[in-house]
Design a protein around this motif. Structure first.
Motif, PDB file in Angstrom:
ATOM      1  N   HIS A 141       0.827  -1.202   0.000  1.00 53.11           N
ATOM      2  CA  HIS A 141       0.000   0.000   0.000  1.00 53.11           C
ATOM      3  C   HIS A 141       0.870   1.264   0.000  1.00 53.11           C
ATOM      4  CE1 HIS A 141      -4.099  -1.239   0.001  1.00 53.11           C
ATOM      5  NE2 HIS A 141      -4.034  -1.931   1.141  1.00 53.11           N
ATOM      6  N   HIS A 144       2.359   1.903  -3.386  1.00 56.05           N
ATOM      7  CA  HIS A 144       1.428   1.937  -4.526  1.00 56.05           C
ATOM      8  C   HIS A 144       1.198   3.386  -4.966  1.00 56.05           C
ATOM      9  CE1 HIS A 144      -1.718   0.609  -7.195  1.00 56.05           C
ATOM     10  NE2 HIS A 144      -2.607   1.413  -6.612  1.00 56.05           N
ATOM     11  N   GLU A 149      -6.673   0.814  -5.423  1.00 57.90           N
ATOM     12  CA  GLU A 149      -5.855   0.066  -4.471  1.00 57.90           C
ATOM     13  C   GLU A 149      -5.072  -1.032  -5.173  1.00 57.90           C
ATOM     14  OE1 GLU A 149      -8.397  -1.442  -1.426  1.00 57.90           O
ATOM     15  OE2 GLU A 149      -8.535   0.482  -0.368  1.00 57.90           O
ATOM     16  N   ASP A 150      -3.963  -1.382  -4.559  1.00 59.78           N
ATOM     17  CA  ASP A 150      -3.188  -2.519  -5.054  1.00 59.78           C
ATOM     18  C   ASP A 150      -3.975  -3.791  -4.737  1.00 59.78           C
ATOM     19  OD1 ASP A 150      -1.370  -4.826  -4.925  1.00 59.78           O
ATOM     20  OD2 ASP A 150       0.217  -3.362  -5.300  1.00 59.78           O
ATOM     21  N   THR A 154      -4.740  -5.528  -1.048  1.00 61.29           N
ATOM     22  CA  THR A 154      -6.107  -5.720  -0.530  1.00 61.29           C
ATOM     23  C   THR A 154      -6.350  -7.177  -0.161  1.00 61.29           C
ATOM     24  OG1 THR A 154      -6.914  -3.893  -1.889  1.00 61.29           O
ATOM     25  CG2 THR A 154      -8.554  -5.452  -1.076  1.00 61.29           C
TER      26      THR A 154
END
Length: 329
Positions: A141, A144, A149-150, A154
């Motif tokens: 995160h 990123h 979101e990555d 997640t």
């Protein structure tokens, strides 16, 4: 040889004066040295019960040597992991809650290293996986830079929360096994089987006492070597045939025989009770039930998670294919 004969007479005379413990010890020593001609035999059924009790004891010792690991929280904790005090300070779910309100990388880092809660987090394999997954999620995160979101970050966070629940289910399993299996089998081993051992010792004491009395009143308390000494002793034994025993000697033998029978019957009762009790099998059923409940719970948790991770993976693959198509056009 006269010296040996004198010692034999002294030991024979001493047999009527020494304590029961010493008399039994003397009789036991004679048997070990092959100096006892008439050893009272135990009934075959009694010997069979002894063998069965010994087998039951061996089973309990073997099983407890392994299953006692359920009493140690970290029995599956990887020895090569080096987790810090901060790693073990908060639960994964607590850290996720704190991270959800973080608005900057600094706040996210502070959430990961928040002051510890009441006690360190469990050192189990599922908990260790959960902590590693959350740490990996935050690493991704923080690095990123793209939109949204990555997906892997997640997925790792969701996996971390799920594995923490699996770890809690494992701890619940262990608590049930400790109370419903280990406690029962330890009681059988350290109480019931101990009573059986004590009863068998009482039988052995009564038998040794009976044989010691028989040897003493027949004048065969001890033999030293063979030859003339042994022959003289054997003749003395022959002269003291059981039919020629005094009423006092006969009464003493009968009293010892009654005690031997009483102790044997008591031991038989105790051993049968230990062998017939359904408690060990009931405890084993509880062990299996606890293991089943844990694996069922773990299956449910991971079954809920799998479609979510599959969905993230499908989305990422679709996005990847789309980006490749755009790049080639």
């Amino acid at each position: 040889m006269d010296t040996f004969k004198g010692l034999q007479k002294s030991l024979t005379s001493l047999g009527g004066q020494i304590t029961p413990f010493a008399s039994r010890t003397l009789q036991y020593t004679k048997e070990q040295l092959g100096q006892s001609e008439d050893k009272t035999q135990l009934p075959p059924d009694y010997i069979d019960l002894e063998k069965r009790v010994d087998a039951l004891k061996a089973v309990h010792q073997k099983m407890l040597a392994v299953t006692s690991q359920y009493s140690h929280e970290a029995y599956d904790y990887p020895p090569n992991i080096k987790e810090t005090f901060q790693d073990l300070g908060r639960t994964v779910s607590e850290k996720v809650t704190l991270l959800s309100s973080a608005t900057s990388p600094a706040e996210a880092q502070a959430a990961l290293t928040a002051p510890p809660s009441a006690k360190p987090q469990p050192k189990t394999f599922p908990h260790a996986i959960a902590r590693a997954s959350l740490a990996g999620s935050q690493t991704l995160h923080q690095q990123h830079t793209g939109a949204g979101e990555d997906p892997l970050a997640t997925a790792l966070e969701k996996y971390a929360l799920a594995m923490e629940r699996v770890g809690e289910a494992r701890l619940a399993q262990d608590a049930q096994i400790q109370s419903r299996f280990l406690a029962g089998w330890n009681t059988t081993l350290n109480t019931n089987l101990m009573f059986a051992t004590r009863a068998r010792r009482n039988v052995e004491k009564a038998r040794l006492n009976l044989d010691a009395i028989k040897a003493r009143v027949k004048g065969t308390t001890w033999k030293l070597g063979g030859g003339a000494g042994g022959g003289a002793q054997g003749g003395g034994a022959a002269a003291h045939d059981e039919h020629e025993l005094s009423p006092e000697a006969q009464e003493e033998i009968e009293k010892a025989e009654d005690e031997f029978v009483t102790q044997t019957e008591e031991a038989v009762s105790v051993m049968k009770n230990v062998l017939d009790t359904p408690e060990p099998l009931r405890n084993l059923a509880e062990l299996i039930a606890a293991q089943m409940e844990y694996h069922k719970k773990a299956h449910e948790i991971l079954s809920e998670l799998a479609p979510v991770i599959d969905g993230l993976q499908v989305e990422q693959e679709a996005s990847y294919r789309k980006s490749r198509e755009n790049a080639s056009s």
